[in-house]
Write a protein that holds these residues in place. Structure first.
Motif, PDB file in Angstrom:
ATOM      1  N   LEU A  36       0.882  -1.245   0.051  1.00 21.11           N
ATOM      2  CA  LEU A  36       0.021   0.042   0.035  1.00 21.11           C
ATOM      3  C   LEU A  36       0.802   1.209   0.058  1.00 21.11           C
ATOM      4  N   THR A  37       0.592   2.021  -0.952  1.00 22.60           N
ATOM      5  CA  THR A  37       0.985   3.291  -1.003  1.00 22.60           C
ATOM      6  C   THR A  37      -0.128   4.476  -0.571  1.00 22.60           C
ATOM      7  N   HIS A  53       0.562  -3.600   8.081  1.00 28.33           N
ATOM      8  CA  HIS A  53       1.432  -4.645   7.584  1.00 28.33           C
ATOM      9  C   HIS A  53       1.557  -4.419   6.050  1.00 28.33           C
ATOM     10  N   ARG A  54       0.857  -3.667   5.566  1.00 23.04           N
ATOM     11  CA  ARG A  54       0.861  -3.742   3.768  1.00 23.04           C
ATOM     12  C   ARG A  54       1.546  -2.496   3.513  1.00 23.04           C
ATOM     13  N   TRP A  55       2.041  -1.494   4.362  1.00 21.83           N
ATOM     14  CA  TRP A  55       2.565  -0.295   4.104  1.00 21.83           C
ATOM     15  C   TRP A  55       3.688  -0.445   3.284  1.00 21.83           C
ATOM     16  N   SER A  56       3.728   0.263   2.039  1.00 16.36           N
ATOM     17  CA  SER A  56       5.030   0.429   1.141  1.00 16.36           C
ATOM     18  C   SER A  56       5.767   1.917   1.588  1.00 16.36           C
ATOM     19  N   ASP A  57       4.782   2.932   1.079  1.00 15.00           N
ATOM     20  CA  ASP A  57       5.064   3.997   1.104  1.00 15.00           C
ATOM     21  C   ASP A  57       3.933   4.834   1.731  1.00 15.00           C
ATOM     22  N   LEU A  86       7.735  -1.856   3.884  1.00 10.79           N
ATOM     23  CA  LEU A  86       7.835  -0.645   4.129  1.00 10.79           C
ATOM     24  C   LEU A  86       9.169  -0.030   3.790  1.00 10.79           C
ATOM     25  N   ARG A  87       8.940   0.920   2.909  1.00  6.18           N
ATOM     26  CA  ARG A  87      10.420   1.365   2.047  1.00  6.18           C
ATOM     27  C   ARG A  87      10.384   2.803   2.802  1.00  6.18           C
ATOM     28  N   ARG A  88       9.092   3.548   2.642  1.00  8.26           N
ATOM     29  CA  ARG A  88       9.383   5.112   3.031  1.00  8.26           C
ATOM     30  C   ARG A  88       8.209   5.214   4.004  1.00  8.26           C
ATOM     31  N   LEU A  89       8.514   5.818   5.119  1.00 12.43           N
ATOM     32  CA  LEU A  89       7.442   6.408   5.817  1.00 12.43           C
ATOM     33  C   LEU A  89       7.545   7.767   6.275  1.00 12.43           C
TER      34      LEU A  89
END
Length: 493
Positions: A92-93, A128-132, A158-161
């Motif tokens: 998820l973005t 748990h789905r976070w990507s950006d 997760l790449r960017r938060l």
């Protein structure tokens, strides 16, 4: 003609699915009924089915909340819930951003905190789905009766938060290297640096945002930076309330921090001493781009001059923020330390004329082989530039700078204007629109320089007024697509 009879109906579903994706390629889609992807489901039954069976179409989402009426917020929660549950396995973005109204009463703030909390909690349920992911909370999150909590779960994508506006005391989020194996970019308050036990050496980009009563957090930042050995981009944005307290002694922040891979550094603050603290303690031998915001260029602090001297061989782009006070003496000392500067970006109004004049004097006084001549000049302007004195001063100095007689074969190649508008997509072709008048007058004034070949390219861009007078977007930036203020100076009244 019905949808079943149209040429589009004969396209393979997977091809139409790719076409649908192109509708949202350049932005984060919203949940509005008249915008893709939701609007695509309303065309016909076939498009509805194809849209719902294209997972990537629903894996990116932008929510901007201005109006906090109870019924509207309930609809937002309902739509978000359906979209987020559409494809649970897709990374998820998402950008969730609240915008505050300073006129709210304390009672309204308490009510809104209750109404908006379900929206934040809904996004946290899908952590748990976070990507950006960007979460820009309302200021009143500090008034929540109990903190928002994310249990110890894995963030495999997760790449960017980006968390800003959120006090870490109000958001219990514990991140470890095992939970975040792919994390490479952070936008966080400095308090997170103290609370999280990340593998900092994996980070490629770090953006620290603070709005503090005092700068005591400085020691926390300097304690963390030595571990960020692989950083490519570093932004420090901090606004300290008016205080008589001096910055903590620099010796307490430890030795000089070496960041060998850093190519982009942005320091934006409202205090000279904070700028001095960072420029005095950071060494970045690969630095290419430097953005400075908030120091007094009339006197050019010693640590800033020393920093430029140590990085003079590598800095090619210099970005001078609007809150840097311009002065002839101070600016002259800056240009002397930037012999390889190719790109200059200015975010000023009336003082732009003084800056251009100092550049003319600088290049006229120097041997042509001693300095790299400036190739690109970028300037932010507002319709106020049309005031007679301001426009005449800026354009006269600009023309004189483009055509320096002794450098007529080495002159400026590109001038880029960013014109601030309320709505960049509206009114560009209306002659009475003040923004169009600015573009027309600038083009007319510099047209002969283009025809003569002295100026190779004149680029005029209309941008949202919220982005004007601020740091320019980074090419290939790691910030999320729909987070225009990340990487820009945050305005504080």
């Amino acid at each position: 003609m019905s949808a079943s009879q149209s040429a589009l109906s004969r396209f393979p579903p997977e091809v139409l699915g790719e076409c649908f994706l192109s509708c949202v390629d350049d932005r984060l889609p919203t949940i509005a009924l008249d915008e893709a992807p939701v609007s695509l489901t309303l065309v016909c039954r076939s498009w509805h089915n194809i849209a719902l069976t294209t997972p990537r179409l629903w894996a990116r989402l932008s929510i901007e909340i201005w109006n906090r009426e109870e019924k509207r917020l309930e609809r937002i929660v309902s739509h978000m819930s359906k979209l987020l549950e559409r494809f649970m396995a897709v990374p998820l973005t998402c950008s969730l951003r609240f915008f505050d109204d300073c006129s709210r009463s304390d009672e309204e703030i308490d009510q809104e905190s209750v109404l908006c909390r379900p929206i934040i909690e809904l996004l946290l349920q899908h952590a748990h789905r976070w990507s950006d992911v960007v979460i820009q909370s309302p200021d009143y999150v500090e008034s929540l009766t109990s903190p928002l909590t994310i249990e110890a779960i894995s963030f495999p994508n997760l790449r960017r938060l980006s968390l800003w506006g959120i006090d870490t005391d109000q958001l219990t989020l514990s991140l470890t290297p095992e939970q975040t194996p792919l994390l490479e970019a952070l936008v966080v308050p400095s308090s997170a640096l103290r609370l999280w036990s990340l593998n900092w050496s994996h980070l490629r980009s770090l953006h620290i945002l603070d709005h503090e009563d005092d700068p005591e957090y400085l020691s926390v930042v300097f304690a963390t930076l030595p571990s960020c050995s692989q950083l490519r981009e570093l932004r420090i944005q901090c606004h300290c309330f008016e205080t008589d307290e001096a910055i903590i002694p620099l010796q307490n922040t430890g030795r000089t921090v070496l960041l060998p891979h850093l190519t982009y550094l942005s320091l934006a603050t409202n205090r000279d001493d904070l700028i001095c603290a960072f420029t005095d303690k950071i060494s970045a031998p690969a630095l290419i781009t430097l953005f400075l915001e908030g120091f007094d260029a009339r006197h050019a602090p010693r640590s800033v001059i020393s920093f430029l001297e140590h990085h003079s061989k590598t800095i090619e782009t210099f970005d001078l923020g609007p809150r840097c006070k311009a002065g002839q003496t101070g600016l002259a000392s800056l240009w002397k330390r930037l012999p390889n500067m190719k790109h200059l970006r200015l975010h000023h109004d009336a003082s732009t004329g003084d800056i251009l004049r100092s550049l003319i004097r600088h290049y006229r006084d120097k041997d042509v082989f001693e300095y790299q001549f400036l190739e690109e000049l970028s300037m932010d302007v507002t319709p106020d530039i049309l005031e007679a004195d301001v426009f005449r001063t800026i354009t006269q100095f600009l023309q004189a700078f483009i055509y320096l007689e002794q450098y007529d074969t080495l002159g400026l190649k590109t001038v880029h204007f960013r014109i601030a508008c309320g709505d960049p997509g509206r009114g560009k072709h209306q002659e009475q629109d003040p923004h169009v008048q600015v573009a027309s007058r600038l083009t007319e004034t510099l047209q002969h320089l283009l025809h003569s070949g002295l100026l190779k390219d004149l680029d005029i861009e209309f941008v949202d007024e919220r982005l004007c007078m601020k740091e320019q977007p980074r090419d290939g930036a790691v910030w999320t697509l729909d987070d225009p203020d990340a990487g820009y100076y945050l305005e504080h009244e």
